[in-house]
Design a protein around this motif. Structure first.
Motif, PDB file in Angstrom:
ATOM      1  N   GLY A 182       2.441   9.877  -5.988  1.00 44.91           N
ATOM      2  CA  GLY A 182       2.438   8.849  -4.958  1.00 44.91           C
ATOM      3  C   GLY A 182       1.243   7.928  -4.961  1.00 44.91           C
ATOM      4  O   GLY A 182       1.300   6.832  -4.407  1.00 44.91           O
ATOM      5  N   ILE A 183       0.157   8.338  -5.615  1.00 50.01           N
ATOM      6  CA  ILE A 183      -1.079   7.574  -5.491  1.00 50.01           C
ATOM      7  C   ILE A 183      -1.012   6.187  -6.133  1.00 50.01           C
ATOM      8  O   ILE A 183      -1.519   5.209  -5.589  1.00 50.01           O
ATOM      9  CB  ILE A 183      -2.276   8.374  -6.048  1.00 50.01           C
ATOM     10  N   LYS A 184      -0.375   6.082  -7.290  1.00 47.65           N
ATOM     11  CA  LYS A 184      -0.280   4.775  -7.949  1.00 47.65           C
ATOM     12  C   LYS A 184       0.600   3.821  -7.160  1.00 47.65           C
ATOM     13  O   LYS A 184       0.365   2.607  -7.138  1.00 47.65           O
ATOM     14  CB  LYS A 184       0.246   4.942  -9.382  1.00 47.65           C
ATOM     15  N   CYS A 185       1.617   4.365  -6.507  1.00 43.33           N
ATOM     16  CA  CYS A 185       2.535   3.523  -5.728  1.00 43.33           C
ATOM     17  C   CYS A 185       1.838   2.869  -4.544  1.00 43.33           C
ATOM     18  O   CYS A 185       2.249   1.792  -4.097  1.00 43.33           O
ATOM     19  CB  CYS A 185       3.718   4.344  -5.235  1.00 43.33           C
ATOM     20  N   GLU A 186       0.805   3.506  -4.011  1.00 44.59           N
ATOM     21  CA  GLU A 186       0.087   2.909  -2.887  1.00 44.59           C
ATOM     22  C   GLU A 186      -0.473   1.548  -3.291  1.00 44.59           C
ATOM     23  O   GLU A 186      -0.373   0.572  -2.545  1.00 44.59           O
ATOM     24  CB  GLU A 186      -1.045   3.831  -2.425  1.00 44.59           C
ATOM     25  N   LYS A 187      -1.041   1.478  -4.484  1.00 46.99           N
ATOM     26  CA  LYS A 187      -1.615   0.212  -4.944  1.00 46.99           C
ATOM     27  C   LYS A 187      -0.561  -0.699  -5.564  1.00 46.99           C
ATOM     28  O   LYS A 187      -0.608  -1.919  -5.404  1.00 46.99           O
ATOM     29  CB  LYS A 187      -2.751   0.483  -5.929  1.00 46.99           C
ATOM     30  N   ALA A 188       0.392  -0.114  -6.290  1.00 48.26           N
ATOM     31  CA  ALA A 188       1.444  -0.934  -6.904  1.00 48.26           C
ATOM     32  C   ALA A 188       2.257  -1.651  -5.833  1.00 48.26           C
ATOM     33  O   ALA A 188       2.543  -2.850  -5.943  1.00 48.26           O
ATOM     34  CB  ALA A 188       2.357  -0.061  -7.762  1.00 48.26           C
ATOM     35  N   SER A 189       2.654  -0.931  -4.784  1.00 48.42           N
ATOM     36  CA  SER A 189       3.461  -1.543  -3.731  1.00 48.42           C
ATOM     37  C   SER A 189       2.648  -2.586  -2.962  1.00 48.42           C
ATOM     38  O   SER A 189       3.165  -3.636  -2.569  1.00 48.42           O
ATOM     39  CB  SER A 189       4.021  -0.478  -2.786  1.00 48.42           C
ATOM     40  N   ALA A 190       1.356  -2.316  -2.752  1.00 49.13           N
ATOM     41  CA  ALA A 190       0.501  -3.283  -2.068  1.00 49.13           C
ATOM     42  C   ALA A 190       0.390  -4.575  -2.870  1.00 49.13           C
ATOM     43  O   ALA A 190       0.435  -5.680  -2.310  1.00 49.13           O
ATOM     44  CB  ALA A 190      -0.880  -2.684  -1.832  1.00 49.13           C
ATOM     45  N   LEU A 191       0.268  -4.438  -4.184  1.00 45.33           N
ATOM     46  CA  LEU A 191       0.180  -5.627  -5.037  1.00 45.33           C
ATOM     47  C   LEU A 191       1.497  -6.396  -5.044  1.00 45.33           C
ATOM     48  O   LEU A 191       1.508  -7.632  -4.992  1.00 45.33           O
ATOM     49  CB  LEU A 191      -0.211  -5.226  -6.459  1.00 45.33           C
ATOM     50  N   LEU A 192       2.614  -5.693  -5.090  1.00 43.18           N
ATOM     51  CA  LEU A 192       3.914  -6.363  -5.048  1.00 43.18           C
ATOM     52  C   LEU A 192       4.072  -7.167  -3.751  1.00 43.18           C
ATOM     53  O   LEU A 192       4.553  -8.306  -3.772  1.00 43.18           O
ATOM     54  CB  LEU A 192       5.043  -5.329  -5.172  1.00 43.18           C
ATOM     55  N   LEU A 193       3.661  -6.584  -2.648  1.00 44.82           N
ATOM     56  CA  LEU A 193       3.731  -7.306  -1.369  1.00 44.82           C
ATOM     57  C   LEU A 193       2.838  -8.543  -1.395  1.00 44.82           C
ATOM     58  O   LEU A 193       3.224  -9.621  -0.926  1.00 44.82           O
ATOM     59  CB  LEU A 193       3.328  -6.382  -0.218  1.00 44.82           C
ATOM     60  N   HIS A 194       1.648  -8.401  -1.953  1.00 43.62           N
ATOM     61  CA  HIS A 194       0.726  -9.535  -2.061  1.00 43.62           C
ATOM     62  C   HIS A 194       1.323 -10.650  -2.916  1.00 43.62           C
ATOM     63  O   HIS A 194       1.066 -11.840  -2.668  1.00 43.62           O
ATOM     64  CB  HIS A 194      -0.593  -9.060  -2.662  1.00 43.62           C
ATOM     65  N   GLU A 195       2.125 -10.274  -3.922  1.00 41.90           N
ATOM     66  CA  GLU A 195       2.706 -11.252  -4.847  1.00 41.90           C
ATOM     67  C   GLU A 195       4.039 -11.811  -4.360  1.00 41.90           C
ATOM     68  O   GLU A 195       4.737 -12.490  -5.118  1.00 41.90           O
ATOM     69  CB  GLU A 195       2.878 -10.611  -6.225  1.00 41.90           C
ATOM     70  N   GLY A 196       4.407 -11.528  -3.131  1.00 44.64           N
ATOM     71  CA  GLY A 196       5.579 -12.172  -2.545  1.00 44.64           C
ATOM     72  C   GLY A 196       6.862 -11.370  -2.533  1.00 44.64           C
ATOM     73  O   GLY A 196       7.904 -11.867  -2.095  1.00 44.64           O
ATOM     74  N   PHE A 197       6.813 -10.122  -3.005  1.00 39.90           N
ATOM     75  CA  PHE A 197       7.976  -9.244  -2.862  1.00 39.90           C
ATOM     76  C   PHE A 197       8.022  -8.802  -1.401  1.00 39.90           C
ATOM     77  O   PHE A 197       7.008  -8.378  -0.833  1.00 39.90           O
ATOM     78  CB  PHE A 197       7.857  -8.034  -3.788  1.00 39.90           C
ATOM     79  N   THR A 198       9.175  -8.901  -0.791  1.00 39.78           N
ATOM     80  CA  THR A 198       9.236  -8.713   0.661  1.00 39.78           C
ATOM     81  C   THR A 198       9.785  -7.367   1.105  1.00 39.78           C
ATOM     82  O   THR A 198       9.548  -6.948   2.237  1.00 39.78           O
ATOM     83  CB  THR A 198      10.103  -9.813   1.303  1.00 39.78           C
ATOM     84  N   ASP A 199      10.516  -6.688   0.224  1.00 44.20           N
ATOM     85  CA  ASP A 199      11.170  -5.434   0.621  1.00 44.20           C
ATOM     86  C   ASP A 199      10.770  -4.338  -0.369  1.00 44.20           C
ATOM     87  O   ASP A 199      11.493  -4.051  -1.323  1.00 44.20           O
ATOM     88  CB  ASP A 199      12.692  -5.629   0.625  1.00 44.20           C
ATOM     89  N   VAL A 200       9.618  -3.750  -0.141  1.00 46.89           N
ATOM     90  CA  VAL A 200       9.022  -2.821  -1.100  1.00 46.89           C
ATOM     91  C   VAL A 200       8.878  -1.431  -0.471  1.00 46.89           C
ATOM     92  O   VAL A 200       8.406  -1.296   0.666  1.00 46.89           O
ATOM     93  CB  VAL A 200       7.645  -3.318  -1.570  1.00 46.89           C
ATOM     94  N   TYR A 201       9.270  -0.425  -1.231  1.00 47.61           N
ATOM     95  CA  TYR A 201       9.219   0.964  -0.778  1.00 47.61           C
ATOM     96  C   TYR A 201       8.485   1.802  -1.819  1.00 47.61           C
ATOM     97  O   TYR A 201       8.307   1.377  -2.963  1.00 47.61           O
ATOM     98  CB  TYR A 201      10.634   1.533  -0.602  1.00 47.61           C
ATOM     99  N   GLN A 202       8.103   3.014  -1.429  1.00 46.65           N
ATOM    100  CA  GLN A 202       7.526   3.955  -2.384  1.00 46.65           C
ATOM    101  C   GLN A 202       8.000   5.366  -2.066  1.00 46.65           C
ATOM    102  O   GLN A 202       8.216   5.714  -0.901  1.00 46.65           O
ATOM    103  CB  GLN A 202       6.004   3.885  -2.370  1.00 46.65           C
ATOM    104  N   LEU A 203       8.207   6.129  -3.119  1.00 41.55           N
ATOM    105  CA  LEU A 203       8.654   7.517  -2.970  1.00 41.55           C
ATOM    106  C   LEU A 203       7.490   8.357  -2.466  1.00 41.55           C
ATOM    107  O   LEU A 203       6.521   8.596  -3.186  1.00 41.55           O
ATOM    108  CB  LEU A 203       9.169   8.044  -4.308  1.00 41.55           C
ATOM    109  N   HIS A 204       7.578   8.798  -1.235  1.00 42.86           N
ATOM    110  CA  HIS A 204       6.502   9.571  -0.626  1.00 42.86           C
ATOM    111  C   HIS A 204       6.352  10.918  -1.332  1.00 42.86           C
ATOM    112  O   HIS A 204       7.296  11.677  -1.445  1.00 42.86           O
ATOM    113  CB  HIS A 204       6.802   9.792   0.859  1.00 42.86           C
ATOM    114  N   GLY A 205       5.139  11.170  -1.821  1.00 43.59           N
ATOM    115  CA  GLY A 205       4.888  12.423  -2.538  1.00 43.59           C
ATOM    116  C   GLY A 205       5.277  12.389  -3.992  1.00 43.59           C
ATOM    117  O   GLY A 205       5.058  13.362  -4.726  1.00 43.59           O
TER     118      GLY A 205
END
Length: 315
Positions: A182-205
């Motif tokens: 899950g740790i990489k998704c915290e930053k990957a999803s944050a970057l996607l949101l910053h880049e204009g992706f509006t509906d972003v999720y991450q697999l918890h755990g």
């Protein structure tokens, strides 16, 4: 017979004087007889540790007793022996290296993708309006990945930001990111949101929790882990092997490191080629003067460096 646990965890939480915390944390882990690898940064903790069940419980209780890490979630595996042979605690600039440290772009403590529990990830992943995105490195997703997942040609997570433009075609989709814990998704999803992706999720755990709580359904192959096990089973519902031997192309899910320490390539290799090449990826590596002795596992302990406990260095 002594029972051992291996713990995988991370927590994004600000640590004041993180370098000193790393040095103190190393001493604490050693006092419990633990083995493993922990990264400490100003932004939090990232660790995989192993030891007796009692020692691991004492460690988890201590982490949870600190208000900064009270919500830390531990993924716990029972193992026959410790998954490491040494204890490392290191202070670094990030707990997962992205190369992006501007909090205006990435700050997992403030904004990330929506967390999906494994059962919810399972329910969503095959929808037409969904794209499942693997944010791990090549050697990880070549060993195992979710069925139909999008994978990226990256050697390390720090290469992920450069791949954002390749994902622009999916901006009208729901993006479900996943990684090992899950740790990489915290930053990957944050970057996607910053880049204009509006509906972003991450697999918890991450994959590990998904295997425990959803049976690993539709995760094909094995999951690469960063300890001497190298790979673990995930799928107990519909398992398949997707990886092939780097040398002969035969189907295999055995992951090793090249026995040549100057190469140390992560790759899959069948036992027959492992024997023939003595744990190396090529004949050139097999003849290298520094080649390590191959014991059939393909896991090698790094050569110890001078100790500097004040810096949280390895021991």
């Amino acid at each position: 017979m002594t029972k051992y646990n291996t713990l995988l965890y991370y927590c994004y939480s600000a640590i004041e004087d993180a370098e000193q915390y790393a040095a103190d944390h190393l001493k604490f882990c050693k006092s419990l007889g633990l083995f493993g690898r922990i990264i400490v940064a100003d932004e939090g903790l990232n660790g995989t540790i192993s030891g007796t069940a009692d020692a691991c419980k004492t460690y988890m209780d201590a982490v949870h007793s600190d208000a900064r890490f009270a919500t830390t979630e531990f993924k716990i595996d029972e193992v026959d022996e410790p998954s490491f042979v040494k204890m490392h605690v290191r202070y670094k600039s990030e707990i997962v290296h992205s190369g992006l440290r501007d909090p205006k772009i990435i700050n997992p403590m403030e904004k990330t993708g929506k967390h999906l529990e494994p059962k919810d990830f399972l329910a969503m992943k095959d929808r037409d309006d969904v794209v499942v995105l693997d944010v791990r490195s090549n050697y990880e997703h070549s060993l195992g990945k979710f069925k139909n997942a999008i994978t990226l040609d990256i050697e390390n997570f720090r290469d992920f930001p450069a791949k954002i433009n390749e994902l622009a075609q999916f901006k009208d989709k729901k993006i479900l990111t996943y990684c090992t814990g899950g740790i990489k998704c915290e930053k990957a999803s944050a970057l996607l949101l910053h880049e204009g992706f509006t509906d972003v999720y991450q697999l918890h755990g991450g994959i590990i929790k998904y295997g425990k709580e959803a049976g690993g359904e539709d995760f094909e192959g094995k999951c690469y882990v960063f300890d001497n096990r190298l790979a673990v089973d995930v799928n107990s519902v519909n398992p398949v092997v997707i990886s092939t031997c780097f040398n002969c192309g035969k189907q295999t899910d055995k992951m090793i490191n090249c026995a040549n320490p100057e190469c140390n390539e992560h790759f899959t290799q069948c036992d027959e080629c492992g024997t023939a090449l003595d744990g190396c990826c090529s004949n050139d590596c097999k003849s290298h003067p520094r080649k390590r002795e191959y014991d059939g596992t393909g896991y090698y302990v790094k050569i110890p460096q001078p100790v500097n406990e004040k810096k949280g260095a390895k021991v």
